[in-house]
Scaffold this motif. Structure first.
Motif, PDB file in Angstrom:
ATOM      1  N   ILE A 170       0.605  -1.361   0.434  1.00 36.46           N
ATOM      2  CA  ILE A 170      -0.139  -0.240   0.191  1.00 36.46           C
ATOM      3  C   ILE A 170       0.989   1.166  -0.011  1.00 36.46           C
ATOM      4  O   ILE A 170       0.744   1.765  -0.720  1.00 36.46           O
ATOM      5  N   MET A 171       1.939   0.864   0.986  1.00 38.48           N
ATOM      6  CA  MET A 171       2.480   2.664   0.880  1.00 38.48           C
ATOM      7  C   MET A 171       3.888   2.487  -0.084  1.00 38.48           C
ATOM      8  O   MET A 171       4.424   3.761  -0.149  1.00 38.48           O
ATOM      9  N   TYR A 172       4.173   1.307  -0.912  1.00 40.32           N
ATOM     10  CA  TYR A 172       5.292   1.436  -1.936  1.00 40.32           C
ATOM     11  C   TYR A 172       4.576   2.407  -3.075  1.00 40.32           C
ATOM     12  O   TYR A 172       3.798   2.482  -3.445  1.00 40.32           O
ATOM     13  N   SER A 173       5.999   3.041  -2.489  1.00 34.70           N
ATOM     14  CA  SER A 173       6.120   4.016  -4.953  1.00 34.70           C
ATOM     15  C   SER A 173       6.932   4.529  -5.517  1.00 34.70           C
ATOM     16  O   SER A 173       7.821   4.213  -4.546  1.00 34.70           O
ATOM     17  N   ASP A 174       7.103   4.149  -6.521  1.00 36.39           N
ATOM     18  CA  ASP A 174       8.598   4.921  -7.392  1.00 36.39           C
ATOM     19  C   ASP A 174       8.944   6.045  -6.046  1.00 36.39           C
ATOM     20  O   ASP A 174      10.241   6.521  -6.381  1.00 36.39           O
ATOM     21  N   VAL A 175       8.477   6.863  -6.124  1.00 34.12           N
ATOM     22  CA  VAL A 175       8.584   8.361  -6.120  1.00 34.12           C
ATOM     23  C   VAL A 175       9.546   8.164  -3.957  1.00 34.12           C
ATOM     24  O   VAL A 175       9.551   9.228  -3.888  1.00 34.12           O
ATOM     25  N   ILE A 388       0.966   6.843   6.971  1.00 31.97           N
ATOM     26  CA  ILE A 388       0.933   5.787   7.931  1.00 31.97           C
ATOM     27  C   ILE A 388      -0.556   5.668   8.380  1.00 31.97           C
ATOM     28  O   ILE A 388      -1.225   4.128   8.132  1.00 31.97           O
ATOM     29  N   MET A 389      -1.543   6.839   8.809  1.00 27.42           N
ATOM     30  CA  MET A 389      -2.702   7.280   9.165  1.00 27.42           C
ATOM     31  C   MET A 389      -3.709   6.165   7.703  1.00 27.42           C
ATOM     32  O   MET A 389      -4.351   5.685   7.897  1.00 27.42           O
ATOM     33  N   ARG A 390      -3.598   6.424   6.619  1.00 24.80           N
ATOM     34  CA  ARG A 390      -3.719   6.202   5.681  1.00 24.80           C
ATOM     35  C   ARG A 390      -3.607   4.939   5.338  1.00 24.80           C
ATOM     36  O   ARG A 390      -4.454   4.291   4.642  1.00 24.80           O
ATOM     37  N   ALA A 391      -2.636   4.438   5.312  1.00 33.92           N
ATOM     38  CA  ALA A 391      -2.016   3.093   4.631  1.00 33.92           C
ATOM     39  C   ALA A 391      -3.291   2.379   5.887  1.00 33.92           C
ATOM     40  O   ALA A 391      -3.278   1.187   5.928  1.00 33.92           O
TER      41      ALA A 391
END
Length: 447
Positions: A170-175, A388-391
């Motif tokens: 969920i928290m992963y992104s290239d940016v 983290i809260m969103r995740a």
């Protein structure tokens, strides 16, 4: 144990497992050599074409006054320790290693030898790695009718490891991500009408640590703790808790690195009556302390009823309060300010492990141990981290999506989640029942 990514098996750090040789290297089972099997192919046993690709749930807007989702109504429902035997053997309720609180500085050797990645899978072989969880909980239920489980009301049964993997996806992104996303697979099964059984599956159950790259995490744990009474042959302690997570009833298994020690007396409830004992515990015991502690007064053994997945039970140890649990971590003193709290904090929260002891070392000489506690003002910046809260909200959402998929394919459907290193999460049908619970075990969800 955490170093680089956590005891749940991320970034080449491994679960506590095995026994120590005289040179302090660790082996997963007596007589193991340093030659390990090749990595498993994550596509093994899966249909070629994916059923669907899962999208990350839409991130909601977080207000300043909002609080992170946390486990509610947590209760310990079982625990056990693995023992290094040729056939699966667990100590119930077992106990975590006890923190020694050694004066600093002290030195430890670099980790070496065979280390466990997933001890439950390694010791269970082709049988379901969830079976020890159910055996431990069953014994508690037999000892105390007040703790009998309504398995049909549970939404998700999982290792903490599976939840952490979904959070990383969920928290992963290239940016935003500084670390590559490690590919993973989780096998799914339906229990009863709605329960999702998440079976952990790793490329390897053991790895070989080679100094100095391996770090000092395992030997720090070994040199900083001592085994609890009755658990001298233990190779890992696992705890099983039940809690509510935003409406989902969760049963979560996780490994415990250590516990703090305080001495007090308490009462055991056994089949032969009650008796008082003194043990290394705090007075603020869990609801199940008496029931679990009562299982530790004898050293009898028993095998499970399933002939293909027999587990020998040794009754020893004593449950410890949730408030005494400790996660251990290590970091070079030069980089202590770069500790990855976005990786570590969710691990603590998903198991309600209240304490983190972070050992800072200079080439294996530990000069200071930083002690952190959930809810401490020093962690407020992490607790209020909107990412983290969103995740955590997204985690609940994806678990509900997975639950609906598993329900659609029914009690005979076999699905797997497979995530590649680019962050694409797909659902596949499986061609084999290997590693699944048998019909006799699934009956608990229909009762």
């Amino acid at each position: 144990m955490y170093q680089y990514g956590g005891s749940d098996g991320y970034q080449s750090r491994y679960s506590r497992g095995g026994t120590y040789n005289r040179d302090n290297s660790r082996t997963g089972r007596s007589g193991l050599s340093s030659s390990l099997p090749q990595d498993r192919d994550f596509m093994e046993g899966l249909q070629t074409a994916a059923l669907r690709t899962l999208s990350k749930p839409q991130a909601s807007i977080i207000s300043r006054d909002e609080q992170i989702l946390k486990p509610q109504n947590l209760k310990c429902i079982g625990s056990y320790n693995w023992v290094d035997e040729p056939t699966p053997t667990i100590i119930v309720p077992g106990s975590p290693p006890v923190w020694r609180d050694r004066p600093v500085p002290y030195s430890v050797r670099a980790d070496s030898g065979v280390q466990m990645v997933d001890q439950n899978s390694f010791r269970m072989g082709s049988a379901s790695n969830l079976l020890p969880l159910f055996r431990a909980v069953d014994i508690v239920s037999e000892a105390n009718a007040d703790t009998s489980m309504n398995w049909g009301a549970v939404d998700v049964v999982t290792d903490r490891n599976g939840l952490r993997k979904l959070l990383r996806w969920i928290m992963y992104s290239d940016v935003e991500s500084t670390e590559p996303l490690k590919e993973f697979r989780i096998d799914l099964q339906l229990g009863g009408n709605k329960t999702v059984l998440m079976h952990r599956r790793e490329k390897r159950d053991r790895e070989i640590s080679v100094p100095p790259k391996a770090g000092f995490g395992h030997n720090f744990e070994h040199e900083s703790t001592y085994p609890a009474e009755g658990c001298q042959r233990s190779t890992a302690h696992h705890r099983i808790v039940q809690y509510d997570l935003d409406g989902l009833r969760m049963v979560v298994r996780f490994e415990v690195d250590a516990c703090t020690a305080q001495s007090s007396s308490y009462t055991l409830r056994t089949s032969t009556g009650t008796q008082s004992r003194t043990s290394t515990r705090t007075s603020n015991v869990d609801d199940l302390a008496s029931a679990l502690g009562g299982l530790g007064v004898s050293a009898s053994s028993r095998s499970s009823t399933a002939a293909t997945s027999a587990i020998t039970i040794i009754r020893a140890g004593a449950v410890v309060p949730q408030s005494t649990l400790v996660e251990l971590a290590t970091r070079s003193a030069r980089y202590i300010d770069q500790f990855n709290w976005q990786e570590k904090y969710p691990q603590l929260l998903l198991s309600s492990t209240p304490q983190l002891f972070l050992g800072a070392h200079n080439r294996g000489t530990f000069e200071r141990v930083y002690k952190h506690a959930l809810g401490n003002p020093s962690l407020r910046h992490i607790e209020q981290d909107t990412r983290i809260m969103r995740a955590f909200k997204q985690l609940v959402s994806i678990l509900r999506t997975i639950q609906q998929l598993v329900k659609i394919y029914g009690d005979r459907g076999r699905l797997s989640l497979l995530c590649n290193g680019d962050g694409v999460l797909k659902v596949y049908e499986r061609t084999s029942n290997t590693g699944c619970l048998t019909d006799s075990e699934l009956a608990r969800f229909r009762a």
